[in-house]
Design a protein around this motif. Structure first.
Motif, PDB file in Angstrom:
ATOM      1  N   PHE A 130      39.079   4.421  96.033  1.00  0.00           N
ATOM      2  CA  PHE A 130      38.523   3.220  95.398  1.00  0.00           C
ATOM      3  C   PHE A 130      38.582   3.372  93.870  1.00  0.00           C
ATOM      4  CE2 PHE A 130      34.835   1.349  93.303  1.00  0.00           C
ATOM      5  CZ  PHE A 130      34.955   0.018  93.639  1.00  0.00           C
ATOM      6  N   LEU A 131      38.165   4.539  93.380  1.00  0.00           N
ATOM      7  CA  LEU A 131      38.151   4.746  91.923  1.00  0.00           C
ATOM      8  C   LEU A 131      39.558   4.666  91.349  1.00  0.00           C
ATOM      9  CD1 LEU A 131      35.518   7.640  91.734  1.00  0.00           C
ATOM     10  CD2 LEU A 131      35.186   5.235  91.086  1.00  0.00           C
ATOM     11  N   ASP A 132      40.540   5.181  92.072  1.00  0.00           N
ATOM     12  CA  ASP A 132      41.932   5.112  91.611  1.00  0.00           C
ATOM     13  C   ASP A 132      42.403   3.661  91.510  1.00  0.00           C
ATOM     14  OD1 ASP A 132      41.997   7.840  91.498  1.00  0.00           O
ATOM     15  OD2 ASP A 132      43.027   8.110  93.424  1.00  0.00           O
ATOM     16  N   ARG A 133      41.944   2.842  92.418  1.00  0.00           N
ATOM     17  CA  ARG A 133      42.361   1.429  92.402  1.00  0.00           C
ATOM     18  C   ARG A 133      41.806   0.677  91.194  1.00  0.00           C
ATOM     19  NH1 ARG A 133      40.806  -1.011  98.047  1.00  0.00           N
ATOM     20  NH2 ARG A 133      41.753  -2.911  97.280  1.00  0.00           N
ATOM     21  N   LEU A 134      40.696   1.148  90.644  1.00  0.00           N
ATOM     22  CA  LEU A 134      40.075   0.439  89.511  1.00  0.00           C
ATOM     23  C   LEU A 134      40.868   0.561  88.221  1.00  0.00           C
ATOM     24  CD1 LEU A 134      36.244   1.072  89.735  1.00  0.00           C
ATOM     25  CD2 LEU A 134      37.573  -0.870  90.547  1.00  0.00           C
ATOM     26  N   LYS A 135      41.584   1.637  88.068  1.00  0.00           N
ATOM     27  CA  LYS A 135      42.405   1.886  86.868  1.00  0.00           C
ATOM     28  C   LYS A 135      41.601   1.946  85.570  1.00  0.00           C
ATOM     29  CE  LYS A 135      46.607  -0.228  88.762  1.00  0.00           C
ATOM     30  NZ  LYS A 135      46.015  -1.002  89.881  1.00  0.00           N
ATOM     31  N   LYS A 136      40.315   2.233  85.673  1.00  0.00           N
ATOM     32  CA  LYS A 136      39.523   2.455  84.468  1.00  0.00           C
ATOM     33  C   LYS A 136      38.287   3.257  84.860  1.00  0.00           C
ATOM     34  CE  LYS A 136      36.247  -1.282  84.456  1.00  0.00           C
ATOM     35  NZ  LYS A 136      35.514  -2.201  83.637  1.00  0.00           N
ATOM     36  N   LYS A 137      37.681   3.890  83.859  1.00  0.00           N
ATOM     37  CA  LYS A 137      36.477   4.667  84.160  1.00  0.00           C
ATOM     38  C   LYS A 137      35.291   3.705  84.315  1.00  0.00           C
ATOM     39  CE  LYS A 137      33.065   7.809  82.535  1.00  0.00           C
ATOM     40  NZ  LYS A 137      32.071   7.634  81.521  1.00  0.00           N
ATOM     41  N   ILE A 138      34.437   4.006  85.257  1.00  0.00           N
ATOM     42  CA  ILE A 138      33.264   3.159  85.455  1.00  0.00           C
ATOM     43  C   ILE A 138      32.041   4.044  85.673  1.00  0.00           C
ATOM     44  CG2 ILE A 138      33.570   2.923  87.976  1.00  0.00           C
ATOM     45  CD1 ILE A 138      32.908  -0.208  87.159  1.00  0.00           C
ATOM     46  N   THR A 139      30.865   3.517  85.313  1.00  0.00           N
ATOM     47  CA  THR A 139      29.627   4.258  85.549  1.00  0.00           C
ATOM     48  C   THR A 139      29.061   3.836  86.899  1.00  0.00           C
ATOM     49  OG1 THR A 139      29.236   4.374  83.190  1.00  0.00           O
ATOM     50  CG2 THR A 139      27.314   4.703  84.611  1.00  0.00           C
ATOM     51  N   ILE A 140      28.644   4.813  87.675  1.00  0.00           N
ATOM     52  CA  ILE A 140      28.124   4.516  89.022  1.00  0.00           C
ATOM     53  C   ILE A 140      26.679   5.014  89.138  1.00  0.00           C
ATOM     54  CG2 ILE A 140      28.435   4.863  91.512  1.00  0.00           C
ATOM     55  CD1 ILE A 140      31.372   5.722  90.747  1.00  0.00           C
ATOM     56  N   ASP A 163      33.975  -9.231  97.113  1.00  0.00           N
ATOM     57  CA  ASP A 163      35.127  -8.437  96.674  1.00  0.00           C
ATOM     58  C   ASP A 163      34.697  -7.373  95.654  1.00  0.00           C
ATOM     59  OD1 ASP A 163      37.470  -7.449  95.653  1.00  0.00           O
ATOM     60  OD2 ASP A 163      38.437  -9.403  95.413  1.00  0.00           O
ATOM     61  N   LEU A 164      34.461  -6.180  96.161  1.00  0.00           N
ATOM     62  CA  LEU A 164      33.955  -5.115  95.280  1.00  0.00           C
ATOM     63  C   LEU A 164      34.992  -4.669  94.247  1.00  0.00           C
ATOM     64  CD1 LEU A 164      31.819  -3.088  94.383  1.00  0.00           C
ATOM     65  CD2 LEU A 164      32.521  -1.577  96.257  1.00  0.00           C
ATOM     66  N   VAL A 165      36.246  -4.590  94.626  1.00  0.00           N
ATOM     67  CA  VAL A 165      37.264  -4.122  93.668  1.00  0.00           C
ATOM     68  C   VAL A 165      37.363  -5.090  92.485  1.00  0.00           C
ATOM     69  CG1 VAL A 165      39.698  -3.540  93.313  1.00  0.00           C
ATOM     70  CG2 VAL A 165      38.569  -2.903  95.448  1.00  0.00           C
ATOM     71  N   MET A 166      37.370  -6.375  92.787  1.00  0.00           N
ATOM     72  CA  MET A 166      37.441  -7.385  91.724  1.00  0.00           C
ATOM     73  C   MET A 166      36.231  -7.249  90.796  1.00  0.00           C
ATOM     74  SD  MET A 166      35.990 -10.426  90.602  1.00  0.00           S
ATOM     75  CE  MET A 166      35.094 -11.160  91.966  1.00  0.00           C
ATOM     76  N   ALA A 167      35.039  -7.208  91.391  1.00  0.00           N
ATOM     77  CA  ALA A 167      33.821  -7.166  90.579  1.00  0.00           C
ATOM     78  C   ALA A 167      33.752  -5.880  89.753  1.00  0.00           C
ATOM     79  CB  ALA A 167      32.596  -7.274  91.488  1.00  0.00           C
ATOM     80  N   ALA A 168      34.025  -4.768  90.395  1.00  0.00           N
ATOM     81  CA  ALA A 168      33.912  -3.476  89.695  1.00  0.00           C
ATOM     82  C   ALA A 168      34.930  -3.378  88.569  1.00  0.00           C
ATOM     83  CB  ALA A 168      34.098  -2.322  90.685  1.00  0.00           C
ATOM     84  N   SER A 169      36.132  -3.936  88.784  1.00  0.00           N
ATOM     85  CA  SER A 169      37.142  -3.805  87.734  1.00  0.00           C
ATOM     86  C   SER A 169      36.795  -4.658  86.514  1.00  0.00           C
ATOM     87  CB  SER A 169      38.539  -4.110  88.268  1.00  0.00           C
ATOM     88  OG  SER A 169      38.542  -5.400  88.788  1.00  0.00           O
ATOM     89  N   LYS A 170      35.867  -5.600  86.674  1.00  0.00           N
ATOM     90  CA  LYS A 170      35.430  -6.406  85.530  1.00  0.00           C
ATOM     91  C   LYS A 170      34.078  -5.958  84.987  1.00  0.00           C
ATOM     92  CE  LYS A 170      37.970 -10.503  86.811  1.00  0.00           C
ATOM     93  NZ  LYS A 170      37.898 -11.832  87.370  1.00  0.00           N
ATOM     94  N   SER A 171      33.532  -4.860  85.517  1.00  0.00           N
ATOM     95  CA  SER A 171      32.179  -4.444  85.145  1.00  0.00           C
ATOM     96  C   SER A 171      32.152  -3.141  84.366  1.00  0.00           C
ATOM     97  CB  SER A 171      31.327  -4.267  86.404  1.00  0.00           C
ATOM     98  OG  SER A 171      31.147  -5.501  87.050  1.00  0.00           O
TER      99      SER A 171
END
Ligand code: NCD
Length: 309
Positions: free
Chosen positions: A255-265, A215-223
């Motif tokens: 995908f980025l919109d679904r995260l609701k936070k900024k992330i580094t890629i 589950d990428l969305v779950m993992a990314a939203s916690k990373s």
């Protein structure tokens, strides 16, 4: 003098935490120096040989740029077809030849363990620039340098590694260098491409937390950071297996919109379809900065191995 003087660079697990910190510090000094000058003279008269038996853009060119920025010279085996490998010469004979002409060898080869074979056969330092699905330690160090620069720290990070964790040599090396810093890892992959069991076990033994999921969305939203990788098509013996997993994970604007936070890629590149080009302008998209850092980190490694730092 560096503890890396005269050493081979073969595996992400070979570095102590102190060595990693010294490499990062040295790379950052070179980065600063290159803001003032186009090139330095530290390695004048030294020769780097690049021996690439697999395609490469960033790794080979950034090694060559690093050597030239340090004032050294580069010789390259143009292609397998244009060298005596085409006549059936063995890898170790080729390497022993190159060792007569150069002070350090950078090698990429499709067979796991090949860089070590070469290192055992020659008396000059050998750098592994990718041995099949094995290791890619210099990429791991430039990734680490990039993570520290982008996030400002290496402490208490949650990092998602996604894609081909089975065959990806960049992730195999990256987890090793990150394991000194007590990371929480999310390993995200299709079941077919999971991180090798022994790697996950070793990371836990080293005090890292490991969460395996698809589950990428779950993992990314916690990373704090997502490290994307390409499905390594060339490592599949059966292409119908590749067809089953290709396109498993795609980062796009939605995908980025679904995260609701900024992330580094990050991504070692090349990408196929796993990061949509529309993401390139996203502030957290750091993969072009990441490849530039490769020059500074490889400068640090070359200077240290050749005893000039
Ligand atoms: C990678 C490699 O060759 O392992 N690229 C790189 O070195 N920057 C990743 C890949 O090919 O997918």
């Amino acid at each position: 003098m560096s503890s890396l003087k005269g050493k081979d660079i073969l595996h992400g697990n070979q570095f102590s935490k102190k060595e990693i910190e010294t490499i990062i510090k040295t790379a950052s000094e070179f980065e600063k120096e290159l803001k003032k000058k186009d090139s330095l003279t530290l390695l004048r008269g030294k020769i780097l040989a690049t021996l690439f038996f697999e395609p490469s853009t960033r790794t080979r060119l950034s090694f060559e740029a690093a050597m030239q920025r340090l004032g050294g010279g580069v010789i390259s085996m143009g292609s397998v077809e244009s060298s005596s490998v085409a006549k059936g010469e063995t890898l170790t004979d080729t390497a022993q030849t190159v060792a007569q002409y150069a002070d350090v060898i950078v090698i990429r080869h499709p067979r796991m363990g090949s860089a070590k074979e070469v290192a055992d056969a020659v008396s000059i330092p050998v750098i592994n620039a990718g041995d099949g699905a094995g290791q890619h330690p210099t990429q791991a160090l430039l990734d680490l340098y990039t993570i520290r620069k982008e996030l400002g720290t290496l402490k208490n990070l949650s990092i998602t590694l996604v894609g081909d964790l089975k065959n990806g040599r960049t992730v195999h090396a990256l987890v090793e260098v990150l394991s000194h810093f007590g990371v929480r890892f999310y390993f995200v992959s299709p079941d077919l491409l999971r991180m090798p069991e022994e790697v996950a076990v070793r990371m836990k033994e080293k005090g890292c937390e490991v969460i395996e999921t698809d589950d990428l969305v779950m993992a990314a939203s916690k990373s704090d950071l997502v490290y994307m990788t390409r499905i390594q098509k060339e490592r599949f013996a059966d292409l119908s297996e590749y067809e089953k997993v290709k396109g498993s994970y795609i980062i796009d604007r939605e995908f980025l919109d679904r995260l609701k936070k900024k992330i580094t890629i990050l991504h070692p590149l090349p990408r196929v379809d796993e990061i949509h080009p529309e993401v390139d302008s996203y502030p957290g998209a750091a993969y072009f900065r990441q490849m530039r850092n490769g020059v500074f980190v490889r400068m640090a490694l070359l200077a240290m191995i050749l005893g000039k730092r």
